[in-house]
Design a protein around this motif. Structure first.
Motif, PDB file in Angstrom:
ATOM      1  N   THR A 157      33.265   6.345  38.849  1.00  0.00           N
ATOM      2  CA  THR A 157      33.968   7.591  39.114  1.00  0.00           C
ATOM      3  C   THR A 157      33.078   8.525  39.916  1.00  0.00           C
ATOM      4  O   THR A 157      31.849   8.426  39.862  1.00  0.00           O
ATOM      5  N   VAL A 169      33.012  12.827  40.816  1.00  0.00           N
ATOM      6  CA  VAL A 169      33.625  14.133  40.553  1.00  0.00           C
ATOM      7  C   VAL A 169      32.807  15.191  41.273  1.00  0.00           C
ATOM      8  O   VAL A 169      31.578  15.192  41.197  1.00  0.00           O
ATOM      9  N   LEU A 220      34.073  16.101  33.320  1.00  0.00           N
ATOM     10  CA  LEU A 220      35.217  15.486  33.991  1.00  0.00           C
ATOM     11  C   LEU A 220      34.976  13.998  34.272  1.00  0.00           C
ATOM     12  O   LEU A 220      35.880  13.174  34.114  1.00  0.00           O
ATOM     13  N   ALA A 221      33.758  13.654  34.670  1.00  0.00           N
ATOM     14  CA  ALA A 221      33.427  12.253  34.961  1.00  0.00           C
ATOM     15  C   ALA A 221      33.564  11.403  33.697  1.00  0.00           C
ATOM     16  O   ALA A 221      34.132  10.304  33.735  1.00  0.00           O
ATOM     17  N   ASP A 260      35.434  12.080  31.083  1.00  0.00           N
ATOM     18  CA  ASP A 260      36.866  11.998  30.776  1.00  0.00           C
ATOM     19  C   ASP A 260      37.543  10.920  31.611  1.00  0.00           C
ATOM     20  O   ASP A 260      38.363  10.150  31.107  1.00  0.00           O
ATOM     21  N   LYS A 261      37.204  10.847  32.894  1.00  0.00           N
ATOM     22  CA  LYS A 261      37.796   9.831  33.769  1.00  0.00           C
ATOM     23  C   LYS A 261      37.391   8.422  33.338  1.00  0.00           C
ATOM     24  O   LYS A 261      38.217   7.506  33.336  1.00  0.00           O
ATOM     25  N   LEU A 262      36.127   8.238  32.957  1.00  0.00           N
ATOM     26  CA  LEU A 262      35.666   6.921  32.511  1.00  0.00           C
ATOM     27  C   LEU A 262      36.359   6.511  31.211  1.00  0.00           C
ATOM     28  O   LEU A 262      36.772   5.358  31.051  1.00  0.00           O
ATOM     29  N   ASP A 277      39.273   7.464  30.248  1.00  0.00           N
ATOM     30  CA  ASP A 277      40.651   7.150  30.608  1.00  0.00           C
ATOM     31  C   ASP A 277      40.757   5.734  31.180  1.00  0.00           C
ATOM     32  O   ASP A 277      41.678   4.992  30.849  1.00  0.00           O
ATOM     33  N   GLN A 278      39.799   5.352  32.034  1.00  0.00           N
ATOM     34  CA  GLN A 278      39.786   3.998  32.578  1.00  0.00           C
ATOM     35  C   GLN A 278      39.676   2.969  31.459  1.00  0.00           C
ATOM     36  O   GLN A 278      40.394   1.959  31.449  1.00  0.00           O
ATOM     37  N   ARG A 297      42.968   2.804  29.427  1.00  0.00           N
ATOM     38  CA  ARG A 297      44.024   2.093  30.147  1.00  0.00           C
ATOM     39  C   ARG A 297      43.801   0.589  30.094  1.00  0.00           C
ATOM     40  O   ARG A 297      44.735  -0.181  29.915  1.00  0.00           O
TER      41      ARG A 297
END
Length: 173
Positions: A65, A67, A78-79, A81-83, A85-86, A89
């Motif tokens: 990711t 950010v 934020l980074a 959170d994105k990881l 989320d990945q 999923r």
């Protein structure tokens, strides 16, 4: 998990390093990351913003990711959170796949008057390898278990994914 934190146009302070390590260590609760994993983090400073790039190789793929934010600490949050989320999923995709195949099996059994249990036969050669390589092969093949010949004992072994998380090993005598 180990960390490789690099600053571009900035020197990484101990406080920055501590924040990054603490936040990324929270990802270890997922099965895909272990203590041998090295997280590479690049922090860059631009005139009006700061950017964080995170790359984490796992057994099933690479998490990555980028950010860019005005505040570095907000970018770190934020980074992560994105990881997360990945990872979520990926885990959901795998569980849905297994759940739908089970539902199809039960639906087919309810329709049939005399349910037949389908049996697929496959012959394999139990390759010689160590446990880590067997786990990697299992993850790459997208199966819940992997049969191999242990390089230390020379005996056939099975590594499997436990429902409660982690891995199990069955060794033959």
């Amino acid at each position: 998990m180990r960390f490789e934190i690099i600053g571009k146009n900035i020197s990484v302070t101990p406080a920055m390093r501590e924040k990054i390590e603490k936040k990324l260590s929270g990802l270890e609760k997922y099965l895909l990351i272990d203590e041998d994993t090295t997280a590479r983090v690049v922090v860059r400073v631009y005139p009006n913003s700061q950017k964080i790039e995170v790359t984490i190789p796992t057994r099933v793929g690479i998490l990555r990711t980028e950010v860019e934010q005005e505040d570095l600490y907000a970018a770190i949050d934020l980074a992560v959170d994105k990881l997360e989320d990945q990872l979520r999923r990926q885990k959901t995709r795998l569980s849905r796949k297994h759940r739908s195949s089970l539902a199809e099996t039960f639906a087919a059994e309810e329709i049939a008057e005399e349910p037949e249990i389908p049996v697929k036969t496959k012959t394999i050669k139990a390759e010689v390898m160590d446990l880590d390589e067997a786990i990697m092969q299992m993850e790459l093949s997208n199966h819940d278990f992997y049969l191999y010949t242990d390089d230390e004992s020379g005996k056939i072994s099975v590594v499997y994914r436990r429902n409660s998380g982690g891995y199990g090993l069955i060794e033959t005598e």
